[in-house]
Motif scaffolding. Structure first.
Motif, PDB file in Angstrom:
ATOM      1  N   THR A 199       0.837  -1.201   0.000  1.00  0.00           N
ATOM      2  CA  THR A 199       0.000   0.000   0.000  1.00  0.00           C
ATOM      3  C   THR A 199       0.867   1.245   0.000  1.00  0.00           C
ATOM      4  O   THR A 199       0.635   2.190  -0.768  1.00  0.00           O
ATOM      5  CB  THR A 199      -0.930   0.006   1.222  1.00  0.00           C
ATOM      6  OG1 THR A 199      -1.798  -1.128   1.165  1.00  0.00           O
ATOM      7  CG2 THR A 199      -1.764   1.278   1.257  1.00  0.00           C
ATOM      8  N   ALA A 200       1.908   1.271   0.856  1.00  0.00           N
ATOM      9  CA  ALA A 200       2.814   2.419   0.920  1.00  0.00           C
ATOM     10  C   ALA A 200       3.551   2.604  -0.396  1.00  0.00           C
ATOM     11  O   ALA A 200       3.702   3.731  -0.893  1.00  0.00           O
ATOM     12  CB  ALA A 200       3.810   2.237   2.063  1.00  0.00           C
ATOM     13  N   LEU A 201       3.998   1.501  -0.999  1.00  0.00           N
ATOM     14  CA  LEU A 201       4.715   1.587  -2.264  1.00  0.00           C
ATOM     15  C   LEU A 201       3.804   2.039  -3.395  1.00  0.00           C
ATOM     16  O   LEU A 201       4.229   2.780  -4.292  1.00  0.00           O
ATOM     17  CB  LEU A 201       5.348   0.233  -2.603  1.00  0.00           C
ATOM     18  CG  LEU A 201       6.490  -0.217  -1.691  1.00  0.00           C
ATOM     19  CD1 LEU A 201       6.953  -1.620  -2.074  1.00  0.00           C
ATOM     20  CD2 LEU A 201       7.655   0.775  -1.760  1.00  0.00           C
ATOM     21  N   PHE A 202       2.546   1.602  -3.361  1.00  0.00           N
ATOM     22  CA  PHE A 202       1.593   2.038  -4.392  1.00  0.00           C
ATOM     23  C   PHE A 202       1.426   3.548  -4.356  1.00  0.00           C
ATOM     24  O   PHE A 202       1.502   4.222  -5.388  1.00  0.00           O
ATOM     25  CB  PHE A 202       0.239   1.359  -4.190  1.00  0.00           C
ATOM     26  CG  PHE A 202      -0.857   1.953  -5.046  1.00  0.00           C
ATOM     27  CD1 PHE A 202      -0.964   1.620  -6.378  1.00  0.00           C
ATOM     28  CD2 PHE A 202      -1.765   2.854  -4.505  1.00  0.00           C
ATOM     29  CE1 PHE A 202      -1.966   2.176  -7.182  1.00  0.00           C
ATOM     30  CE2 PHE A 202      -2.768   3.415  -5.284  1.00  0.00           C
ATOM     31  CZ  PHE A 202      -2.866   3.070  -6.627  1.00  0.00           C
ATOM     32  N   TRP A 203       1.197   4.107  -3.163  1.00  0.00           N
ATOM     33  CA  TRP A 203       0.982   5.546  -3.068  1.00  0.00           C
ATOM     34  C   TRP A 203       2.254   6.316  -3.381  1.00  0.00           C
ATOM     35  O   TRP A 203       2.206   7.414  -3.969  1.00  0.00           O
ATOM     36  CB  TRP A 203       0.430   5.914  -1.696  1.00  0.00           C
ATOM     37  CG  TRP A 203      -1.003   5.514  -1.535  1.00  0.00           C
ATOM     38  CD1 TRP A 203      -1.514   4.557  -0.705  1.00  0.00           C
ATOM     39  CD2 TRP A 203      -2.128   6.055  -2.254  1.00  0.00           C
ATOM     40  NE1 TRP A 203      -2.868   4.453  -0.858  1.00  0.00           N
ATOM     41  CE2 TRP A 203      -3.281   5.370  -1.801  1.00  0.00           C
ATOM     42  CE3 TRP A 203      -2.267   7.032  -3.235  1.00  0.00           C
ATOM     43  CZ2 TRP A 203      -4.551   5.641  -2.303  1.00  0.00           C
ATOM     44  CZ3 TRP A 203      -3.531   7.305  -3.741  1.00  0.00           C
ATOM     45  CH2 TRP A 203      -4.660   6.615  -3.271  1.00  0.00           C
ATOM     46  N   ALA A 204       3.419   5.751  -3.012  1.00  0.00           N
ATOM     47  CA  ALA A 204       4.687   6.407  -3.360  1.00  0.00           C
ATOM     48  C   ALA A 204       4.845   6.468  -4.880  1.00  0.00           C
ATOM     49  O   ALA A 204       5.212   7.513  -5.435  1.00  0.00           O
ATOM     50  CB  ALA A 204       5.859   5.646  -2.736  1.00  0.00           C
TER      51      ALA A 204
END
Length: 262
Positions: A199-204
């Motif tokens: 999830t964090a990597l997607f938004w990054a």
């Protein structure tokens, strides 16, 4: 989970595309169109950032409402809504760092605070900020507002690195695109080689693709003296729009599944 609840989950998730290489190709093209299209309305048509933002806000509300009311994933509707967030993000970022007089660093700071607040409120309300959590109209609104703010932040970041005025770092559009492209490579490596939150990597990645598109858009339409190719904003926007339409029509897309690790 009951049968009805399971059906509701699949219904909501069917409107979100699977995250694939094709998704990112179209997304970068859409962000570039957002830059050239937004600048065409505010600068070439001389409507200004406030009026431009008002126009694109209307499109954003109409398209998000249509996306939420849709009964299944409709690629052209989804990507039209993404384009609406990129154009509105462009005019909102320009309004923040130019019309408000806070400069590029101030614009980045304001938008970053709003993005963090959006994610925090979304998480506090729904308990999750992943694509898989979008199972209700409320979650969908959070999703699209967060996307809009991430697009706006990306625009402000791109302008901050490339611009040589208003507190910009003056690195130019070519170097700006290389820096954000390198950032995306790092995110990709982290995705495939580590267990960092998907999830964090997607938004990054979603945030980084916006300044990459913004710098590419500026590279296309800015004067040669400013490091651009001086292509008409209208022509650049039409070429990008045609590319997106063809890509959406030809690149296979399917609805994301609940088990998809985004």
């Amino acid at each position: 989970m009951t049968k009805d609840a399971h059906t509701a989950t699949e219904y909501a998730l069917s409107k979100v595309p699977q995250i694939t290489l094709g998704f990112w190709v179209i997304k970068i093209a859409a962000t570039t169109l957002g830059e050239t299209g937004g600048d065409w309305v505010t600068m070439s048509l001389n409507l200004g950032y406030l009026i431009g933002s008002a126009i694109f806000t209307l499109f954003f509300i109409v398209l998000v409402s249509g996306q939420i009311k849709a009964d299944q994933f409709r690629p052209f509707l989804y990507w039209a809504t993404i384009v609406a967030t990129t154009t509105l993000g462009t005019t909102m970022a320009d309004f923040a760092d130019r019309s408000l007089g806070v400069g590029y660093p101030g614009g980045v700071a304001i938008i970053l605070v709003l993005l963090v607040a959006s994610l925090a409120i979304w998480y506090r309300t729904e308990g999750d900020v992943s694509v898989q959590s979008i199972t209700t109209p409320k979650a969908e609104w959070f999703y699209w507002i967060t996307i809009l703010l991430s697009q706006t932040l990306g625009t402000a970041l791109g302008d901050w690195l490339a611009g040589d005025d208003r507190g910009g770092l003056g690195l130019g559009y070519e170097y700006g695109a290389l820096i954000f492209g390198a950032g995306l490579v790092v995110v990709a490596v982290l995705y495939f080689r580590t267990a960092i939150s998907r999830t964090a990597l997607f938004w990054a990645a979603f945030i980084l693709t916006r300044p990459l598109g913004a710098t590419l858009g500026d590279f296309l339409d800015k004067p040669v003296a400013q490091g651009g190719l001086h292509v008409s904003r209208l022509y650049a926007s039409l070429i990008l729009l045609a590319f997106i339409v063809v890509s959406v029509a030809l690149i296979p897309q399917r609805a994301a599944q609940k088990t998809e690790p985004v």
